[in-house]
Design an enzyme around this catalytic site. Structure first.
Site, mmCIF file in Angstrom:
data_model
loop_
_atom_site.group_PDB
_atom_site.id
_atom_site.type_symbol
_atom_site.label_atom_id
_atom_site.label_comp_id
_atom_site.label_asym_id
_atom_site.label_seq_id
_atom_site.Cartn_x
_atom_site.Cartn_y
_atom_site.Cartn_z
ATOM 1 N N SER A 138 6.616 -7.828 3.444
ATOM 2 C CA SER A 138 5.172 -7.638 3.425
ATOM 3 C C SER A 138 4.521 -8.962 3.039
ATOM 4 O O SER A 138 4.839 -9.540 2.000
ATOM 5 C CB SER A 138 4.836 -6.550 2.399
ATOM 6 O OG SER A 138 3.452 -6.433 2.246
ATOM 7 N N LYS A 164 5.152 -7.447 8.114
ATOM 8 C CA LYS A 164 3.908 -6.672 7.939
ATOM 9 C C LYS A 164 2.912 -7.592 7.276
ATOM 10 O O LYS A 164 3.251 -8.283 6.309
ATOM 11 C CB LYS A 164 4.212 -5.449 7.072
ATOM 12 C CG LYS A 164 3.148 -5.010 6.086
ATOM 13 C CD LYS A 164 3.501 -3.671 5.479
ATOM 14 C CE LYS A 164 2.851 -3.473 4.126
ATOM 15 N NZ LYS A 164 3.215 -2.181 3.510
ATOM 16 N N LYS A 166 -0.916 -7.962 5.468
ATOM 17 C CA LYS A 166 -2.037 -7.261 4.866
ATOM 18 C C LYS A 166 -3.306 -7.682 5.586
ATOM 19 O O LYS A 166 -3.483 -8.873 5.878
ATOM 20 C CB LYS A 166 -2.148 -7.656 3.386
ATOM 21 C CG LYS A 166 -0.952 -7.210 2.568
ATOM 22 C CD LYS A 166 -1.013 -5.717 2.384
ATOM 23 C CE LYS A 166 0.055 -5.216 1.460
ATOM 24 N NZ LYS A 166 -0.066 -3.764 1.237
ATOM 25 N N ASP A 192 -1.279 -3.718 7.481
ATOM 26 C CA ASP A 192 -1.569 -2.762 6.406
ATOM 27 C C ASP A 192 -2.969 -3.037 5.856
ATOM 28 O O ASP A 192 -3.233 -4.111 5.314
ATOM 29 C CB ASP A 192 -0.526 -2.922 5.290
ATOM 30 C CG ASP A 192 -0.725 -1.910 4.171
ATOM 31 O OD1 ASP A 192 -1.637 -1.066 4.268
ATOM 32 O OD2 ASP A 192 0.047 -1.965 3.188
ATOM 33 N N GLU A 217 -1.279 0.566 9.130
ATOM 34 C CA GLU A 217 -1.072 1.375 7.933
ATOM 35 C C GLU A 217 -2.398 1.607 7.208
ATOM 36 O O GLU A 217 -3.172 0.668 6.991
ATOM 37 C CB GLU A 217 -0.092 0.605 7.030
ATOM 38 C CG GLU A 217 0.607 1.456 6.018
ATOM 39 C CD GLU A 217 1.565 0.630 5.174
ATOM 40 O OE1 GLU A 217 2.014 -0.446 5.617
ATOM 41 O OE2 GLU A 217 1.853 1.064 4.057
ATOM 42 N N ASP A 242 -0.152 5.909 4.185
ATOM 43 C CA ASP A 242 0.562 5.556 2.952
ATOM 44 C C ASP A 242 -0.146 6.272 1.799
ATOM 45 O O ASP A 242 0.250 7.381 1.408
ATOM 46 C CB ASP A 242 0.542 4.017 2.781
ATOM 47 C CG ASP A 242 1.028 3.528 1.425
ATOM 48 O OD1 ASP A 242 1.559 4.337 0.646
ATOM 49 O OD2 ASP A 242 0.877 2.329 1.112
ATOM 50 N N LYS A 266 6.886 6.414 -0.168
ATOM 51 C CA LYS A 266 7.090 5.715 -1.440
ATOM 52 C C LYS A 266 7.314 6.778 -2.504
ATOM 53 O O LYS A 266 6.431 7.623 -2.728
ATOM 54 C CB LYS A 266 5.828 4.938 -1.832
ATOM 55 C CG LYS A 266 5.594 3.642 -1.100
ATOM 56 C CD LYS A 266 4.325 3.001 -1.639
ATOM 57 C CE LYS A 266 3.950 1.771 -0.851
ATOM 58 N NZ LYS A 266 2.526 1.436 -1.012
ATOM 59 N N GLY A 294 7.295 -0.228 -0.313
ATOM 60 C CA GLY A 294 7.698 -0.924 -1.531
ATOM 61 C C GLY A 294 6.520 -1.126 -2.449
ATOM 62 O O GLY A 294 5.365 -1.139 -2.008
HETATM 63 O O1 NPG Z 1 7.722 -5.335 -0.599
HETATM 64 O O2 NPG Z 1 7.551 -4.209 -2.439
HETATM 65 C C1 NPG Z 1 7.056 -4.781 -1.449
HETATM 66 C C2 NPG Z 1 5.566 -4.770 -1.311
HETATM 67 C C3 NPG Z 1 5.120 -3.964 -0.158
HETATM 68 O O3 NPG Z 1 2.928 -4.393 0.562
HETATM 69 C C4 NPG Z 1 3.635 -3.766 -0.169
HETATM 70 N N1 NPG Z 1 3.173 -2.873 -1.057
HETATM 71 O O4 NPG Z 1 0.175 -1.240 -0.167
HETATM 72 O O5 NPG Z 1 2.202 -0.913 0.386
HETATM 73 C C5 NPG Z 1 1.358 -1.494 -0.288
HETATM 74 C C6 NPG Z 1 1.773 -2.595 -1.244
HETATM 75 C C7 NPG Z 1 1.530 -2.337 -2.701
HETATM 76 C C8 NPG Z 1 2.136 -3.100 -3.638
HETATM 77 C C9 NPG Z 1 0.704 -1.364 -3.154
HETATM 78 C C10 NPG Z 1 1.945 -2.908 -5.002
HETATM 79 C C11 NPG Z 1 0.506 -1.166 -4.506
HETATM 80 C C12 NPG Z 1 1.130 -1.948 -5.427
#
Ligand code: NPG
Length: 379
Positions: A138, A164, A166, A192, A217, A242, A266, A294
């Site tokens: 990500s 991915k 953001k 995302d 996403e 999500d 998740k 994640g």
């Molecule tokens: O690789 O752990 C990872 C991060 C993946 O982008 C990621 N997580 O919105 O999915 C999400 C985001 C996130 C991270 C959301 C931390 C909330 C807290």
């Protein structure tokens, strides 16, 4: 799984620096604050990770709230009340509304303890069918397009199987198109939005349609199920929810409504790995692709995620990157990339060990909660 008698829980707040800042549409993180739960039982110890952040920006949960609910409501429901079947922890905690991330951590700590007691791995217990899972990464919002290109190039050089990025208003079509043009049709690419848009942005989001994305996403707000279904009618790009999917029940509703064509699963968001596995069953039954999301997990949560992602319905690469994507030094041995994949741990329970020295270094707060001594007992 054997019933366990928990004698205490240790709760720690950790702060681990990130190797580079991670920016989403809702926050810019430079360190990961996370809660670790250690369950001590008469048979074995186990670990769980509570993926809350210090501020309630991704969901309503946050560190202080989780700390409070763990100590005042969740631990008391499990301590001093006799043996607990780890598979029934969620039921024991059901009277507490919400607080899914905190509940997920407690459940995982007891499931891990139960599995360590009998020597079974979490992956085998869940029904994993793979020994490796493909690793996606990500990529946060960057200050410039050049920075984005070099970051993605670096991850591709490392072998990541899927990218991915953001997105947020002002950082969406242009960076995504640039990645598609630079890296070609073969790149597995998705975006995302973390709920940063409204249905009024449908025309803008439609411009992503010719970029051949795996999915978009969570474009709209968490409680916009019907509006996601409306948006889905206007996009060719599959929508993947999500934040909205907080339980197997909601997952089934979202699928039937046409609000989601893929699901990011998740465990923290849905109250635990057992509910996450149920959502995976719902997705599988409906022919909806699933993948494991994640939340910048330490080695504890990352081990659990790898086991979950090895279930047969996880047909898309997840956000299970190598530990060094986020941390120069984790609290367990690092997960490493092996030809774009992460190995699923095979040892008892989560199959990873916490390094006590590193744990101490990154702990900013800790507390033990012990079972109350039984009435009438003097020792
Ligand atoms: O690789 O752990 C990872 C991060 C993946 O982008 C990621 N997580 O919105 O999915 C999400 C985001 C996130 C991270 C959301 C931390 C909330 C807290």
């Amino acid at each position: 799984m054997i019933p366990l008698t928990p004698t205490g829980f240790e709760t720690r707040v950790l702060r681990i620096p990130l190797v580079t800042p991670f920016e989403t549409s809702f926050a810019r993180q430079t360190e990961r604050e996370v809660i670790l739960v250690r369950a001590v039982t008469q048979d074995a110890e186990g670990w769980g990770e509570c993926v809350t952040m210090p501020v309630p920006l991704y969901s309503s949960e946050h560190t202080e709230g989780a700390w409070d609910v763990l100590h005042r409501f969740l631990y008391p429901a499990l301590l001093g009340n006799g043996p607990v079947n780890p598979l029934l922890v969620a039921g024991r905690l059901e009277h507490v509304v919400g607080h899914r991330m905190a509940k997920a951590a407690v459940e995982l700590s007891l499931v891990d303890a139960g599995l360590r007691a009998t020597g079974e791995s979490f992956a085998s217990f869940l029904g994993a069918e793979r020994t490796f899972v493909p690793s996606g990464v990500s990529v946060g919002i960057m200050s410039t397009l050049d920075e984005l290109l070099s970051t993605v190039q670096d991850y591709l050089d490392q072998g990541y199987a899927r990218i991915k990025i953001k997105i947020k208003p002002g950082w969406d079509v242009e960076p995504t198109r640039l990645l598609r043009e630079t890296f070609g049709d073969g790149l597995l690419l998705q975006v995302d939005a973390n709920a940063a848009y409204t249905l009024a942005d449908a025309r803008l989001l439609r411009r992503l349609d010719d970029l051949d994305l795996l999915l978009i996403e969570q474009p709209l707000a968490e409680d916009d199920l019907r509006q996601h279904a409306e948006l889905a009618k206007q996009l060719r790009t599959p929508i993947c929810l999500d934040e909205s999917i907080v339980s197997a029940k909601v997952a089934a509703d979202a699928i039937v409504l046409g609000a989601t064509q893929a699901i990011n699963i998740k465990a923290g968001r849905v109250g635990g790995y057992l509910e996450a596995a149920r959502i995976h069953q719902v997705a599988l039954a409906h022919g909806i692709p699933a993948w494991c999301g994640g939340m910048l997990e330490t080695g504890i949560g990352r081990a659990a995620n790898a086991a979950l992602a090895a279930l047969p319905g996880f047909t898309l690469p997840g956000d299970i990157s190598a530990s060094d994507r986020f941390y120069a030094q984790d609290i367990t041995a690092p997960f490493v990339l092996d030809e774009g994949r992460i190995a699923v741990p095979t040892g008892p329970g989560l199959g990873v060990e916490v390094d006590p020295v590193r744990l101490e270094e990154v702990t900013v707060r800790s507390e033990w909660t012990r079972a109350p001594s039984r009435p009438g007992r003097t020792s």
